[in-house]
Design a protein around this motif. Structure first.
Motif, PDB file in Angstrom:
ATOM      1  N   THR A  25       0.833  -1.209   0.000  1.00  0.00           N
ATOM      2  CA  THR A  25       0.000   0.000   0.000  1.00  0.00           C
ATOM      3  C   THR A  25       0.862   1.251   0.000  1.00  0.00           C
ATOM      4  O   THR A  25       0.632   2.191  -0.779  1.00  0.00           O
ATOM      5  CB  THR A  25      -0.929  -0.003   1.229  1.00  0.00           C
ATOM      6  N   SER A  26       1.874   1.297   0.861  1.00  0.00           N
ATOM      7  CA  SER A  26       2.746   2.465   0.937  1.00  0.00           C
ATOM      8  C   SER A  26       3.503   2.685  -0.369  1.00  0.00           C
ATOM      9  O   SER A  26       3.597   3.813  -0.873  1.00  0.00           O
ATOM     10  CB  SER A  26       3.743   2.293   2.087  1.00  0.00           C
ATOM     11  N   THR A  27       4.038   1.605  -0.929  1.00  0.00           N
ATOM     12  CA  THR A  27       4.816   1.722  -2.163  1.00  0.00           C
ATOM     13  C   THR A  27       3.930   2.103  -3.346  1.00  0.00           C
ATOM     14  O   THR A  27       4.328   2.922  -4.183  1.00  0.00           O
ATOM     15  CB  THR A  27       5.540   0.400  -2.457  1.00  0.00           C
ATOM     16  N   GLY A  32       2.639   5.482  -7.521  1.00  0.00           N
ATOM     17  CA  GLY A  32       1.513   5.991  -8.305  1.00  0.00           C
ATOM     18  C   GLY A  32       1.521   7.505  -8.425  1.00  0.00           C
ATOM     19  O   GLY A  32       1.337   8.064  -9.510  1.00  0.00           O
ATOM     20  N   VAL A  33       1.742   8.189  -7.299  1.00  0.00           N
ATOM     21  CA  VAL A  33       1.758   9.654  -7.328  1.00  0.00           C
ATOM     22  C   VAL A  33       2.893  10.162  -8.221  1.00  0.00           C
ATOM     23  O   VAL A  33       2.702  11.085  -9.033  1.00  0.00           O
ATOM     24  CB  VAL A  33       1.886  10.218  -5.904  1.00  0.00           C
ATOM     25  N   ILE A 117      -3.121  14.835  -5.125  1.00  0.00           N
ATOM     26  CA  ILE A 117      -4.262  14.484  -4.275  1.00  0.00           C
ATOM     27  C   ILE A 117      -5.228  13.587  -5.029  1.00  0.00           C
ATOM     28  O   ILE A 117      -5.701  12.566  -4.504  1.00  0.00           O
ATOM     29  CB  ILE A 117      -4.970  15.757  -3.785  1.00  0.00           C
ATOM     30  N   ALA A 118      -5.544  13.938  -6.271  1.00  0.00           N
ATOM     31  CA  ALA A 118      -6.486  13.149  -7.062  1.00  0.00           C
ATOM     32  C   ALA A 118      -5.980  11.731  -7.292  1.00  0.00           C
ATOM     33  O   ALA A 118      -6.724  10.758  -7.149  1.00  0.00           O
ATOM     34  CB  ALA A 118      -6.753  13.841  -8.396  1.00  0.00           C
ATOM     35  N   VAL A 119      -4.692  11.586  -7.632  1.00  0.00           N
ATOM     36  CA  VAL A 119      -4.124  10.258  -7.903  1.00  0.00           C
ATOM     37  C   VAL A 119      -4.085   9.436  -6.625  1.00  0.00           C
ATOM     38  O   VAL A 119      -4.478   8.260  -6.608  1.00  0.00           O
ATOM     39  CB  VAL A 119      -2.716  10.386  -8.511  1.00  0.00           C
ATOM     40  N   ALA A 139      -1.810   5.459 -13.288  1.00  0.00           N
ATOM     41  CA  ALA A 139      -1.565   6.784 -12.716  1.00  0.00           C
ATOM     42  C   ALA A 139      -0.911   7.704 -13.736  1.00  0.00           C
ATOM     43  O   ALA A 139      -1.228   8.902 -13.812  1.00  0.00           O
ATOM     44  CB  ALA A 139      -0.685   6.665 -11.472  1.00  0.00           C
ATOM     45  N   TYR A 140       0.004   7.166 -14.544  1.00  0.00           N
ATOM     46  CA  TYR A 140       0.632   7.966 -15.597  1.00  0.00           C
ATOM     47  C   TYR A 140      -0.419   8.485 -16.576  1.00  0.00           C
ATOM     48  O   TYR A 140      -0.400   9.675 -16.946  1.00  0.00           O
ATOM     49  CB  TYR A 140       1.672   7.117 -16.325  1.00  0.00           C
TER      50      TYR A 140
END
Length: 438
Positions: A25-27, A32-33, A117-119, A139-140
């Motif tokens: 989850t953290s990674t 993603g961001v 924030i959105a991603v 995400a890209y």
């Protein structure tokens, strides 16, 4: 604001998911961001803001003539005697003249925070079964096209912003802090992720509505919510006014209070996750109009958002749509209601010059007739439809190329080791000392 918000999401989302997936989850959030920001740097920023200096751009931005000249290419067309801006086409890779470089970079930094924030919010719906590589490419695509397109229409001089000047609908679509551009987009994309990926293994049984999969760390949930609230209050204070920050706090308070009362009314327990969803939904609902409303209206708007968020969670569960962190409900329902609320509660004391209209913003309940509300509804429907279709196409494309979901065995065992090669929680081990030759 970017780092604080991402940190808040990390705590909140880790707390709501299982310990065996905390490393993943953290990674996933970090990767993603940053993949989203990469797409935004390559082309998304140009799509969103490449036309803010054009003669048709409706959003007044504090940028100099040099930046206006560098970002003056809005692509669109003329129809029925009106200009329809569709997308910018300047600023790819932040390539500009030397005179505009610093100003454009500052503008990029501010706008990139909203994208982050959105991603981060949207990816919450993909947790515990989404492949890291696939979600990174999703995400890209969000950063390079999906998010910037709507952002151009609202903040970059596109056609939604010009509904006021061109068609007489109040100030056009008004979204001061991103309830529509950021949060409705995030909630819609979260819904796409949840639908395409399907529910987690064991989430829904055959003979009962759903099997709860509780998170593993309540303090993380609460602390993450507090960090997010503080970062959004700070952003509103910086971008708008101290009143906007206070109204964000009051809206969050309204969302939590109503969620607490609803739980008591239903003779249920005030679960921390439920209260935090109400708090965040209330804060989200204030983002469109925090600087345009009275404090009592902020509390009321947040309270309604708290109810809507809880009902949205229940509705999605009944439809067997699995969203581990409630992103579709918090950001989708909260964002949509917040955008509509701007067309109802804007009190006519602020907003002069927004989208090129000289008068203050005035909602239906404050003598603004139906014009502003109509612009807000048009923006809501357009945003949801376009983002859902584009998001679904992008996620489905990645599904065909890479496959979005992990193997069942990995999902069952936990994704930390199989996906990222590191456990989120690793027990202490004794270091082996040198061999004793004596």
């Amino acid at each position: 604001m970017t780092l604080a918000s991402v940190g808040g999401f990390l705590l909140y989302q880790c707390g709501l998911t299982r310990a065996k997936n905390s490393g993943h989850t953290s990674t996933l959030l970090l990767v993603g961001v940053l993949f989203g920001l990469t797409g935004y740097w390559i082309g998304g920023f140009a799509v969103q803001t490449g036309g803010v200096g054009d003669a048709h751009a409706a959003l007044a931005l504090p940028i100099s003539q040099a930046e206006k000249s560098a970002l003056d290419h809005e692509l669109g067309f003329i129809a029925f005697g009106h200009h329809w801006g569709l997308m910018g086409s300047a600023g790819f890779f932040l390539a500009t003249d030397d005179s505009a470089r610093d100003g454009v970079a500052t503008l990029f930094l501010i706008q990139a925070a909203f994208l982050a924030i959105a991603v981060a919010a949207a990816l919450g719906a993909a947790l515990e079964r989404g492949r890291l590589l696939a979600m990174a490419f999703c995400a890209y695509l969000i950063g390079v096209l999906v998010y910037p397109l709507l952002a151009n229409w609202v903040w970059g001089g596109g056609w939604l912003a010009e509904l006021g000047r061109e068609f007489g609908l109040g100030h056009g679509f008004v979204d001061q802090g991103g309830a529509g551009v950021v949060h409705e987009t995030a909630g819609t994309l979260a819904l796409v992720f949840a639908v395409v990926l399907g529910p987690r293994h064991g989430r829904f049984g055959r003979h009962q509505p759903f099997n709860a999969i509780p998170g593993h760390n309540v303090p993380f949930i609460v602390l993450g919510s507090i960090v997010l609230l503080i970062s959004w209050m700070t952003a509103n204070a910086f971008a708008s006014s101290g009143l906007a920050a206070v109204n964000t706090l009051l809206a969050a308070t309204g969302g939590l209070v109503v969620s607490f009362i609803q739980a008591a009314w239903q003779r249920g327990r005030p679960e921390p996750a439920r209260l935090c969803r109400g708090l965040l939904g209330g804060a989200v609902s204030s983002c469109a109009c925090a600087g345009l409303i009275d404090p009592w209206a902020a509390f009321l708007i947040g309270g309604v958002a708290g109810l809507l968020v809880q009902e949205a969670v229940v509705h999605l569960e009944r439809k067997r749509i699995d969203d581990p962190v409630g992103a579709a409900a918090v950001h989708g329902a909260g964002g949509i209601w917040g955008v509509v609320a701007a067309g109802l509660f804007a009190n006519g004391t602020a907003g002069d010059g927004i989208n090129g209209v000289a008068t203050p913003v005035r909602g239906l309940f404050f003598g603004g007739a139906w014009h502003q509300l109509a612009a807000q509804v048009i923006g809501c429907v357009t945003g949801f439809s376009v983002v859902y279709l584009l998001g679904y196409a992008c996620v489905s494309l990645v599904q065909k190329i890479l496959g979005n979901r992990v193997e069942l065995a990995d999902e069952t065992d936990g994704l930390d080791w199989s996906e990222v090669g590191a456990l989120g929680y690793q027990g202490d081990t004794e270091a082996e000392g040198p061999a004793d030759d004596s």
